[in-house]
Design a protein around this motif. Structure first.
Motif, PDB file in Angstrom:
ATOM      1  N   HIS A  30       0.825  -1.204   0.000  1.00  0.00           N
ATOM      2  CA  HIS A  30       0.000   0.000   0.000  1.00  0.00           C
ATOM      3  C   HIS A  30       0.864   1.260   0.000  1.00  0.00           C
ATOM      4  CE1 HIS A  30      -3.763   2.190   1.746  1.00  0.00           C
ATOM      5  NE2 HIS A  30      -3.456   2.577   0.535  1.00  0.00           N
ATOM      6  N   PHE A  31       1.927   1.259   0.780  1.00  0.00           N
ATOM      7  CA  PHE A  31       2.806   2.425   0.805  1.00  0.00           C
ATOM      8  C   PHE A  31       3.519   2.627  -0.526  1.00  0.00           C
ATOM      9  CE2 PHE A  31       3.568   3.147   5.645  1.00  0.00           C
ATOM     10  CZ  PHE A  31       2.243   3.509   5.784  1.00  0.00           C
ATOM     11  N   ARG A  32       3.832   1.537  -1.230  1.00  0.00           N
ATOM     12  CA  ARG A  32       4.424   1.681  -2.574  1.00  0.00           C
ATOM     13  C   ARG A  32       3.446   2.353  -3.527  1.00  0.00           C
ATOM     14  NH1 ARG A  32       8.060  -3.675  -3.854  1.00  0.00           N
ATOM     15  NH2 ARG A  32       9.008  -3.787  -1.797  1.00  0.00           N
ATOM     16  N   VAL A  33       2.177   1.956  -3.427  1.00  0.00           N
ATOM     17  CA  VAL A  33       1.137   2.574  -4.258  1.00  0.00           C
ATOM     18  C   VAL A  33       0.997   4.046  -3.899  1.00  0.00           C
ATOM     19  CG1 VAL A  33      -1.346   2.600  -4.768  1.00  0.00           C
ATOM     20  CG2 VAL A  33      -0.127   0.416  -4.658  1.00  0.00           C
ATOM     21  N   LEU A  34       0.922   4.354  -2.601  1.00  0.00           N
ATOM     22  CA  LEU A  34       0.785   5.744  -2.166  1.00  0.00           C
ATOM     23  C   LEU A  34       1.973   6.594  -2.614  1.00  0.00           C
ATOM     24  CD1 LEU A  34      -0.640   5.248   1.444  1.00  0.00           C
ATOM     25  CD2 LEU A  34      -1.835   6.219  -0.526  1.00  0.00           C
ATOM     26  N   THR A  35       3.164   6.032  -2.561  1.00  0.00           N
ATOM     27  CA  THR A  35       4.355   6.754  -3.013  1.00  0.00           C
ATOM     28  C   THR A  35       4.264   7.067  -4.499  1.00  0.00           C
ATOM     29  OG1 THR A  35       5.703   5.708  -1.306  1.00  0.00           O
ATOM     30  CG2 THR A  35       6.871   6.668  -3.175  1.00  0.00           C
ATOM     31  N   LYS A  36       3.807   6.097  -5.292  1.00  0.00           N
ATOM     32  CA  LYS A  36       3.643   6.334  -6.733  1.00  0.00           C
ATOM     33  C   LYS A  36       2.557   7.365  -7.018  1.00  0.00           C
ATOM     34  CE  LYS A  36       5.607   2.097  -8.428  1.00  0.00           C
ATOM     35  NZ  LYS A  36       5.526   0.971  -9.328  1.00  0.00           N
ATOM     36  N   LEU A  37       1.602   7.485  -6.082  1.00  0.00           N
ATOM     37  CA  LEU A  37       0.544   8.484  -6.228  1.00  0.00           C
ATOM     38  C   LEU A  37       0.972   9.856  -5.710  1.00  0.00           C
ATOM     39  CD1 LEU A  37      -2.573   6.358  -5.207  1.00  0.00           C
ATOM     40  CD2 LEU A  37      -1.965   7.149  -7.500  1.00  0.00           C
ATOM     41  N   GLY A  38       2.209   9.943  -5.225  1.00  0.00           N
ATOM     42  CA  GLY A  38       2.729  11.240  -4.812  1.00  0.00           C
ATOM     43  C   GLY A  38       2.741  11.490  -3.319  1.00  0.00           C
ATOM     44  N   GLU A  39       2.309  10.543  -2.510  1.00  0.00           N
ATOM     45  CA  GLU A  39       2.344  10.718  -1.049  1.00  0.00           C
ATOM     46  C   GLU A  39       3.791  10.736  -0.587  1.00  0.00           C
ATOM     47  OE1 GLU A  39       0.120  10.930   1.579  1.00  0.00           O
ATOM     48  OE2 GLU A  39      -1.653  11.010   0.318  1.00  0.00           O
ATOM     49  N   THR A  40       4.094  11.614   0.343  1.00  0.00           N
ATOM     50  CA  THR A  40       5.445  11.687   0.897  1.00  0.00           C
ATOM     51  C   THR A  40       5.362  11.653   2.415  1.00  0.00           C
ATOM     52  OG1 THR A  40       5.366  14.103   0.871  1.00  0.00           O
ATOM     53  CG2 THR A  40       6.359  13.021  -1.048  1.00  0.00           C
ATOM     54  N   ASP A  41       6.498  11.482   3.051  1.00  0.00           N
ATOM     55  CA  ASP A  41       6.597  11.462   4.518  1.00  0.00           C
ATOM     56  C   ASP A  41       5.655  10.453   5.158  1.00  0.00           C
ATOM     57  OD1 ASP A  41       8.542  13.483   4.471  1.00  0.00           O
ATOM     58  OD2 ASP A  41       6.994  15.041   4.396  1.00  0.00           O
ATOM     59  N   LEU A  42       5.598   9.256   4.582  1.00  0.00           N
ATOM     60  CA  LEU A  42       4.754   8.210   5.146  1.00  0.00           C
ATOM     61  C   LEU A  42       5.402   7.644   6.405  1.00  0.00           C
ATOM     62  CD1 LEU A  42       3.808   6.399   1.830  1.00  0.00           C
ATOM     63  CD2 LEU A  42       2.268   7.716   3.287  1.00  0.00           C
ATOM     64  N   PRO A  43       4.597   7.376   7.447  1.00  0.00           N
ATOM     65  CA  PRO A  43       5.160   6.804   8.679  1.00  0.00           C
ATOM     66  C   PRO A  43       5.503   5.330   8.469  1.00  0.00           C
ATOM     67  CG  PRO A  43       2.784   6.939   8.851  1.00  0.00           C
ATOM     68  CD  PRO A  43       3.156   7.600   7.547  1.00  0.00           C
ATOM     69  N   ASN A  44       6.138   4.718   9.446  1.00  0.00           N
ATOM     70  CA  ASN A  44       6.453   3.294   9.362  1.00  0.00           C
ATOM     71  C   ASN A  44       5.214   2.425   9.564  1.00  0.00           C
ATOM     72  OD1 ASN A  44       9.173   3.716   8.912  1.00  0.00           O
ATOM     73  ND2 ASN A  44       9.634   3.795  11.087  1.00  0.00           N
ATOM     74  N   SER A  45       4.233   2.952  10.264  1.00  0.00           N
ATOM     75  CA  SER A  45       3.054   2.184  10.645  1.00  0.00           C
ATOM     76  C   SER A  45       1.834   2.583   9.813  1.00  0.00           C
ATOM     77  CB  SER A  45       2.755   2.422  12.127  1.00  0.00           C
ATOM     78  OG  SER A  45       1.462   2.003  12.462  1.00  0.00           O
ATOM     79  N   TYR A  46       1.160   1.574   9.272  1.00  0.00           N
ATOM     80  CA  TYR A  46      -0.068   1.855   8.531  1.00  0.00           C
ATOM     81  C   TYR A  46      -1.173   2.318   9.473  1.00  0.00           C
ATOM     82  CZ  TYR A  46      -3.809   1.417   5.159  1.00  0.00           C
ATOM     83  OH  TYR A  46      -4.868   1.691   4.331  1.00  0.00           O
ATOM     84  N   ILE A  47      -1.178   1.777  10.685  1.00  0.00           N
ATOM     85  CA  ILE A  47      -2.181   2.199  11.668  1.00  0.00           C
ATOM     86  C   ILE A  47      -2.002   3.678  11.988  1.00  0.00           C
ATOM     87  CG2 ILE A  47      -3.094   1.803  13.995  1.00  0.00           C
ATOM     88  CD1 ILE A  47      -3.617  -0.527  12.109  1.00  0.00           C
ATOM     89  N   LYS A  48      -0.769   4.121  12.133  1.00  0.00           N
ATOM     90  CA  LYS A  48      -0.522   5.549  12.364  1.00  0.00           C
ATOM     91  C   LYS A  48      -0.983   6.365  11.161  1.00  0.00           C
ATOM     92  CE  LYS A  48       2.946   9.124  13.205  1.00  0.00           C
ATOM     93  NZ  LYS A  48       1.911  10.106  13.329  1.00  0.00           N
ATOM     94  N   TYR A  49      -0.680   5.890   9.984  1.00  0.00           N
ATOM     95  CA  TYR A  49      -1.113   6.582   8.767  1.00  0.00           C
ATOM     96  C   TYR A  49      -2.633   6.740   8.757  1.00  0.00           C
ATOM     97  CZ  TYR A  49      -2.318   7.260   3.857  1.00  0.00           C
ATOM     98  OH  TYR A  49      -2.864   7.730   2.685  1.00  0.00           O
ATOM     99  N   LEU A  50      -3.350   5.651   9.048  1.00  0.00           N
ATOM    100  CA  LEU A  50      -4.819   5.712   9.062  1.00  0.00           C
ATOM    101  C   LEU A  50      -5.338   6.640  10.152  1.00  0.00           C
ATOM    102  CD1 LEU A  50      -6.012   2.053   8.441  1.00  0.00           C
ATOM    103  CD2 LEU A  50      -6.210   4.006   6.912  1.00  0.00           C
ATOM    104  N   THR A  51      -4.761   6.533  11.348  1.00  0.00           N
ATOM    105  CA  THR A  51      -5.186   7.379  12.463  1.00  0.00           C
ATOM    106  C   THR A  51      -5.009   8.853  12.117  1.00  0.00           C
ATOM    107  OG1 THR A  51      -4.512   5.661  14.030  1.00  0.00           O
ATOM    108  CG2 THR A  51      -4.823   7.859  14.909  1.00  0.00           C
ATOM    109  N   ASP A  52      -3.855   9.184  11.604  1.00  0.00           N
ATOM    110  CA  ASP A  52      -3.586  10.578  11.244  1.00  0.00           C
ATOM    111  C   ASP A  52      -4.504  11.052  10.130  1.00  0.00           C
ATOM    112  OD1 ASP A  52      -1.599  10.476  13.126  1.00  0.00           O
ATOM    113  OD2 ASP A  52       0.060  10.512  11.693  1.00  0.00           O
ATOM    114  N   ARG A  53      -4.693  10.211   9.133  1.00  0.00           N
ATOM    115  CA  ARG A  53      -5.504  10.604   7.979  1.00  0.00           C
ATOM    116  C   ARG A  53      -6.989  10.694   8.314  1.00  0.00           C
ATOM    117  NH1 ARG A  53      -4.969   9.323   1.708  1.00  0.00           N
ATOM    118  NH2 ARG A  53      -7.010  10.078   1.158  1.00  0.00           N
ATOM    119  N   LEU A  54      -7.508   9.703   9.029  1.00  0.00           N
ATOM    120  CA  LEU A  54      -8.938   9.683   9.339  1.00  0.00           C
ATOM    121  C   LEU A  54      -9.355  10.761  10.331  1.00  0.00           C
ATOM    122  CD1 LEU A  54      -9.619   5.848   9.569  1.00  0.00           C
ATOM    123  CD2 LEU A  54     -10.318   7.395   7.745  1.00  0.00           C
ATOM    124  N   PHE A  55      -8.487  11.021  11.314  1.00  0.00           N
ATOM    125  CA  PHE A  55      -8.852  11.955  12.378  1.00  0.00           C
ATOM    126  C   PHE A  55      -8.136  13.295  12.277  1.00  0.00           C
ATOM    127  CE2 PHE A  55      -9.475   7.671  14.188  1.00  0.00           C
ATOM    128  CZ  PHE A  55     -10.859   7.729  14.335  1.00  0.00           C
TER     129      PHE A  55
END
Length: 96
Positions: A30-55
């Motif tokens: 998923h992070f590879r896909v997000l990187t190709k879509l232009g996302e940067t500064d992704l955390p190590n944890s997907y749960i953190k990514y979701l928490t930050d993004r959703l809330f």
């Protein structure tokens, strides 16, 4: 129980092989896909990514990791207890 076992195996066994404890191939993909879509500064944890993004928060990675581990262990213990209970019930039913 199977999903919990696979998750635990991924986090520990695959983590040891890959060199990152807590490794998940789905997060990696998923992070590879997000990187190709232009996302940067992704955390190590997907749960953190979701928490930050959703809330809309910037939660502490350490806190997110600890809560994730606690919830995982609680789910694993509960699943084990319920599976043991169900096995006992089914054995009692077979004896009748």
């Amino acid at each position: 129980m199977i999903v919990l076992a696979l998750t635990g195996a991924s986090w520990s066994l695959l983590g040891l092989i890959v060199g990152t404890l807590g490794y998940c191939p789905l997060t990696d993909w998923h992070f590879r896909v997000l990187t190709k879509l232009g996302e940067t500064d992704l955390p190590n944890s997907y749960i953190k990514y979701l928490t930050d993004r959703l809330f809309g928060l910037n939660t502490s990675a350490t806190i997110v990791d600890k809560v994730t581990l606690i919830v995982f262990i609680a789910a694993l213990i509960l699943s084990l207890l319920l599976n043991i209970r169900d096995l006992r019930i089914s054995k009692k039913d077979e004896r009748k």
